[in-house]
Design a protein around this motif. Structure first.
Motif, PDB file in Angstrom:
ATOM      1  N   GLU A   5       0.845  -1.193   0.000  1.00  0.00           N
ATOM      2  CA  GLU A   5       0.000   0.000   0.000  1.00  0.00           C
ATOM      3  C   GLU A   5       0.878   1.240   0.000  1.00  0.00           C
ATOM      4  OE1 GLU A   5      -3.302   0.125   2.566  1.00  0.00           O
ATOM      5  OE2 GLU A   5      -3.684  -2.012   2.405  1.00  0.00           O
ATOM      6  N   TYR A   6       0.384   2.279  -0.631  1.00  0.00           N
ATOM      7  CA  TYR A   6       1.108   3.536  -0.718  1.00  0.00           C
ATOM      8  C   TYR A   6       0.590   4.497   0.338  1.00  0.00           C
ATOM      9  CZ  TYR A   6       2.478   1.512  -5.124  1.00  0.00           C
ATOM     10  OH  TYR A   6       2.974   0.668  -6.074  1.00  0.00           O
ATOM     11  N   THR A   7       1.432   5.424   0.747  1.00  0.00           N
ATOM     12  CA  THR A   7       1.011   6.413   1.733  1.00  0.00           C
ATOM     13  C   THR A   7       0.072   7.415   1.069  1.00  0.00           C
ATOM     14  OG1 THR A   7       2.791   7.991   1.294  1.00  0.00           O
ATOM     15  CG2 THR A   7       3.261   6.207   2.898  1.00  0.00           C
ATOM     16  N   ASP A   9       0.389  10.588   1.091  1.00  0.00           N
ATOM     17  CA  ASP A   9       1.228  11.579   0.412  1.00  0.00           C
ATOM     18  C   ASP A   9       1.716  11.062  -0.942  1.00  0.00           C
ATOM     19  OD1 ASP A   9       0.902  13.372   2.470  1.00  0.00           O
ATOM     20  OD2 ASP A   9       2.981  13.265   3.175  1.00  0.00           O
ATOM     21  N   GLN A  10       2.088   9.790  -1.014  1.00  0.00           N
ATOM     22  CA  GLN A  10       2.508   9.206  -2.292  1.00  0.00           C
ATOM     23  C   GLN A  10       1.355   9.206  -3.294  1.00  0.00           C
ATOM     24  OE1 GLN A  10       3.895   5.486  -0.694  1.00  0.00           O
ATOM     25  NE2 GLN A  10       6.052   6.113  -0.784  1.00  0.00           N
ATOM     26  N   GLU A  11       0.169   8.881  -2.833  1.00  0.00           N
ATOM     27  CA  GLU A  11      -1.016   8.879  -3.718  1.00  0.00           C
ATOM     28  C   GLU A  11      -1.299  10.281  -4.255  1.00  0.00           C
ATOM     29  OE1 GLU A  11      -2.983   6.371  -4.708  1.00  0.00           O
ATOM     30  OE2 GLU A  11      -2.283   4.742  -3.439  1.00  0.00           O
TER      31      GLU A  11
END
Length: 108
Positions: A5-7, A9-11
């Protein structure tokens, strides 16, 4: 195997990067950044492309939240979404500030 899963902020950074991933959209953002607000026709006159193409680029920027559009029949008025602009600046600043390499090229 579970997908990583991405954070958040990354999304959000990826969403802004995708929206800015075309030179025409960068041109639109540069134009809008110099204006308080403007109408579709002003943007169309600034960019050397068909109205439908300008509309598609505006749609992408609006979907990412970078711009706002308000219908003033029969025209549509656009402006920068300042909150998203500030968030994108912070996210990209943090992203580009993560590099710890101090050499001109890290592969030496």
């Amino acid at each position: 195997m579970k997908a990583k899963e991405y954070t958040p902020d990354q999304e959000r950074t990826a969403r802004y990067a995708k929206a800015l991933g075309h030179p025409a959209r960068i041109a639109v953002m540069c134009f809008l950044a110099r204006q308080e607000q403007c109408y579709f026709g002003d943007i169309h006159e600034e960019l050397p492309m068909a109205k439908a193409t300008v509309s598609q680029h505006l749609k992408e920027l609006k979907a990412a939240g970078l711009i706002q559009g308000e219908v003033e029949s029969p025209k549509v008025r656009y402006c920068i979404n300042r909150a998203a602009w500030d968030e994108a600046r912070q996210l990209f600043g943090a992203f580009f500030g993560r590099c710890v390499c101090t050499k001109e090229t890290c592969c030496e």
